[in-house]
Motif scaffolding. Structure first.
Motif, PDB file in Angstrom:
ATOM      1  N   PRO A  41     -31.733  57.024  38.995  1.00  0.00           N
ATOM      2  CA  PRO A  41     -30.988  58.238  38.664  1.00  0.00           C
ATOM      3  C   PRO A  41     -29.489  58.029  38.867  1.00  0.00           C
ATOM      4  N   MET A  42     -28.711  58.572  37.959  1.00  0.00           N
ATOM      5  CA  MET A  42     -27.260  58.495  38.073  1.00  0.00           C
ATOM      6  C   MET A  42     -26.627  59.504  37.135  1.00  0.00           C
ATOM      7  N   THR A  43     -25.378  59.797  37.399  1.00  0.00           N
ATOM      8  CA  THR A  43     -24.554  60.624  36.522  1.00  0.00           C
ATOM      9  C   THR A  43     -23.272  59.844  36.263  1.00  0.00           C
ATOM     10  N   VAL A  44     -22.894  59.735  34.982  1.00  0.00           N
ATOM     11  CA  VAL A  44     -21.690  58.986  34.631  1.00  0.00           C
ATOM     12  C   VAL A  44     -20.840  59.781  33.653  1.00  0.00           C
ATOM     13  N   VAL A  45     -19.552  59.469  33.656  1.00  0.00           N
ATOM     14  CA  VAL A  45     -18.601  60.075  32.728  1.00  0.00           C
ATOM     15  C   VAL A  45     -18.565  59.219  31.464  1.00  0.00           C
ATOM     16  N   LEU A  46     -18.700  59.857  30.321  1.00  0.00           N
ATOM     17  CA  LEU A  46     -18.666  59.145  29.047  1.00  0.00           C
ATOM     18  C   LEU A  46     -17.240  59.035  28.533  1.00  0.00           C
ATOM     19  N   GLY A  47     -16.982  57.950  27.842  1.00  0.00           N
ATOM     20  CA  GLY A  47     -15.688  57.747  27.212  1.00  0.00           C
ATOM     21  C   GLY A  47     -15.792  57.949  25.709  1.00  0.00           C
ATOM     22  N   ILE A  48     -14.825  57.430  25.003  1.00  0.00           N
ATOM     23  CA  ILE A  48     -14.826  57.469  23.544  1.00  0.00           C
ATOM     24  C   ILE A  48     -15.408  56.145  23.080  1.00  0.00           C
ATOM     25  N   GLY A  49     -16.496  56.199  22.332  1.00  0.00           N
ATOM     26  CA  GLY A  49     -17.129  54.963  21.899  1.00  0.00           C
ATOM     27  C   GLY A  49     -18.389  55.212  21.116  1.00  0.00           C
ATOM     28  N   THR A  50     -19.428  54.448  21.437  1.00  0.00           N
ATOM     29  CA  THR A  50     -20.663  54.536  20.666  1.00  0.00           C
ATOM     30  C   THR A  50     -21.853  54.893  21.547  1.00  0.00           C
ATOM     31  N   GLU A  61     -26.985  53.752  15.590  1.00  0.00           N
ATOM     32  CA  GLU A  61     -25.713  53.864  16.301  1.00  0.00           C
ATOM     33  C   GLU A  61     -24.948  55.090  15.820  1.00  0.00           C
ATOM     34  N   ALA A  62     -24.269  55.742  16.761  1.00  0.00           N
ATOM     35  CA  ALA A  62     -23.468  56.923  16.457  1.00  0.00           C
ATOM     36  C   ALA A  62     -22.155  56.837  17.221  1.00  0.00           C
ATOM     37  N   SER A  63     -21.164  57.575  16.748  1.00  0.00           N
ATOM     38  CA  SER A  63     -19.935  57.693  17.532  1.00  0.00           C
ATOM     39  C   SER A  63     -20.142  58.835  18.524  1.00  0.00           C
ATOM     40  N   ILE A  64     -19.522  58.687  19.692  1.00  0.00           N
ATOM     41  CA  ILE A  64     -19.646  59.717  20.725  1.00  0.00           C
ATOM     42  C   ILE A  64     -18.305  59.832  21.430  1.00  0.00           C
ATOM     43  N   SER A  65     -17.996  61.031  21.861  1.00  0.00           N
ATOM     44  CA  SER A  65     -16.677  61.252  22.437  1.00  0.00           C
ATOM     45  C   SER A  65     -16.754  62.106  23.688  1.00  0.00           C
ATOM     46  N   ASN A  66     -16.419  61.503  24.803  1.00  0.00           N
ATOM     47  CA  ASN A  66     -16.251  62.188  26.088  1.00  0.00           C
ATOM     48  C   ASN A  66     -17.411  63.097  26.468  1.00  0.00           C
ATOM     49  N   GLY A  67     -17.671  63.149  27.753  1.00  0.00           N
ATOM     50  CA  GLY A  67     -18.720  64.006  28.271  1.00  0.00           C
ATOM     51  C   GLY A  67     -19.336  63.416  29.516  1.00  0.00           C
ATOM     52  N   PHE A  68     -20.610  63.736  29.718  1.00  0.00           N
ATOM     53  CA  PHE A  68     -21.347  63.274  30.894  1.00  0.00           C
ATOM     54  C   PHE A  68     -22.752  62.867  30.489  1.00  0.00           C
ATOM     55  N   MET A  69     -23.319  61.954  31.256  1.00  0.00           N
ATOM     56  CA  MET A  69     -24.714  61.555  31.065  1.00  0.00           C
ATOM     57  C   MET A  69     -25.414  61.644  32.413  1.00  0.00           C
ATOM     58  N   GLU A  70     -26.553  62.320  32.433  1.00  0.00           N
ATOM     59  CA  GLU A  70     -27.380  62.384  33.632  1.00  0.00           C
ATOM     60  C   GLU A  70     -28.677  61.629  33.353  1.00  0.00           C
ATOM     61  N   VAL A  71     -28.931  60.631  34.168  1.00  0.00           N
ATOM     62  CA  VAL A  71     -30.135  59.809  34.026  1.00  0.00           C
ATOM     63  C   VAL A  71     -31.099  60.182  35.136  1.00  0.00           C
ATOM     64  N   LEU A  79     -24.273  65.270  27.597  1.00  0.00           N
ATOM     65  CA  LEU A  79     -23.439  66.379  27.144  1.00  0.00           C
ATOM     66  C   LEU A  79     -22.133  65.754  26.671  1.00  0.00           C
ATOM     67  N   ALA A  80     -21.865  65.840  25.371  1.00  0.00           N
ATOM     68  CA  ALA A  80     -20.691  65.180  24.794  1.00  0.00           C
ATOM     69  C   ALA A  80     -19.848  66.175  24.018  1.00  0.00           C
ATOM     70  N   ASN A  81     -18.540  65.909  23.972  1.00  0.00           N
ATOM     71  CA  ASN A  81     -17.660  66.757  23.165  1.00  0.00           C
ATOM     72  C   ASN A  81     -17.991  66.645  21.689  1.00  0.00           C
ATOM     73  N   ALA A  82     -18.364  65.441  21.249  1.00  0.00           N
ATOM     74  CA  ALA A  82     -18.711  65.224  19.845  1.00  0.00           C
ATOM     75  C   ALA A  82     -19.646  64.036  19.729  1.00  0.00           C
ATOM     76  N   ALA A  83     -20.515  64.083  18.727  1.00  0.00           N
ATOM     77  CA  ALA A  83     -21.399  62.961  18.402  1.00  0.00           C
ATOM     78  C   ALA A  83     -21.679  63.041  16.903  1.00  0.00           C
ATOM     79  N   GLU A  84     -21.587  61.887  16.228  1.00  0.00           N
ATOM     80  CA  GLU A  84     -21.781  61.858  14.776  1.00  0.00           C
ATOM     81  C   GLU A  84     -22.534  60.608  14.357  1.00  0.00           C
ATOM     82  N   TRP A  85     -23.490  60.782  13.449  1.00  0.00           N
ATOM     83  CA  TRP A  85     -24.140  59.653  12.802  1.00  0.00           C
ATOM     84  C   TRP A  85     -23.173  59.095  11.756  1.00  0.00           C
ATOM     85  N   PRO A  86     -23.297  57.838  11.394  1.00  0.00           N
ATOM     86  CA  PRO A  86     -22.375  57.234  10.418  1.00  0.00           C
ATOM     87  C   PRO A  86     -22.278  58.016   9.110  1.00  0.00           C
TER      88      PRO A  86
END
Length: 137
Positions: A41-50, A61-71, A79-86
């Motif tokens: 288990p972990m919680t991490v801060v997401l960056g701008i990437g994939t 693969e998708a683009s993703i932008s900022n947020g958090f991930m709880e494992v 939880l991300a600010n944005a996520a998009e498929w190609p």
């Protein structure tokens, strides 16, 4: 043996993904992190990437932008600010955003505006890379 766990990806605008996966690789502020079933288990801060999702031995693969991930042991919530498929990415819009960000960087305004422009440029470049990679443009 079942090696899948549940992944849910939410943005402010929609439920981007909701299903079982074998593995994910996501961009965090510290680099890429891979998660398989049974991860600690972990919680991490997401960056701008994939966000790379493996399901039935195939990667998507998708683009993703900022947020958090709880494992958790059997599920992951992103939880991300944005996520998009190609196929959802408008390349012309991403190119225009890139040009605006580069212009803002050339203007050399405040440090805050510099960091905001750098983030906007990174988002645009990731979106363009993902779109071009999968749309064969």
């Amino acid at each position: 043996m079942d090696n899948k766990y549940h992944l849910e990806v939410l943005t402010p605008y929609r439920k981007f993904y909701d299903g079982d996966v074998e593995e994910i690789i996501v961009t965090t502020n510290a680099g890429e992190v891979g998660v398989q079933k049974g991860h600690i288990p972990m919680t991490v801060v997401l960056g701008i990437g994939t966000l790379k999702i493996k399901n039935d031995n195939e990667w998507r693969e998708a683009s993703i932008s900022n947020g958090f991930m709880e494992v958790k042991q059997d599920n992951v919530v992103i939880l991300a600010n944005a996520a998009e498929w190609p196929e959802e990415i408008d390349i012309k819009r991403a190119e225009a955003a890139k040009e605006r960000a580069e212009e803002r960087l050339r203007q050399k305004k405040s440090q805050k505006e510099y960091f905001l422009a750098k983030a906007a440029l990174r988002r645009a470049l990731v979106r363009m890379t993902i779109a071009k990679k999968y749309k064969n443009i």
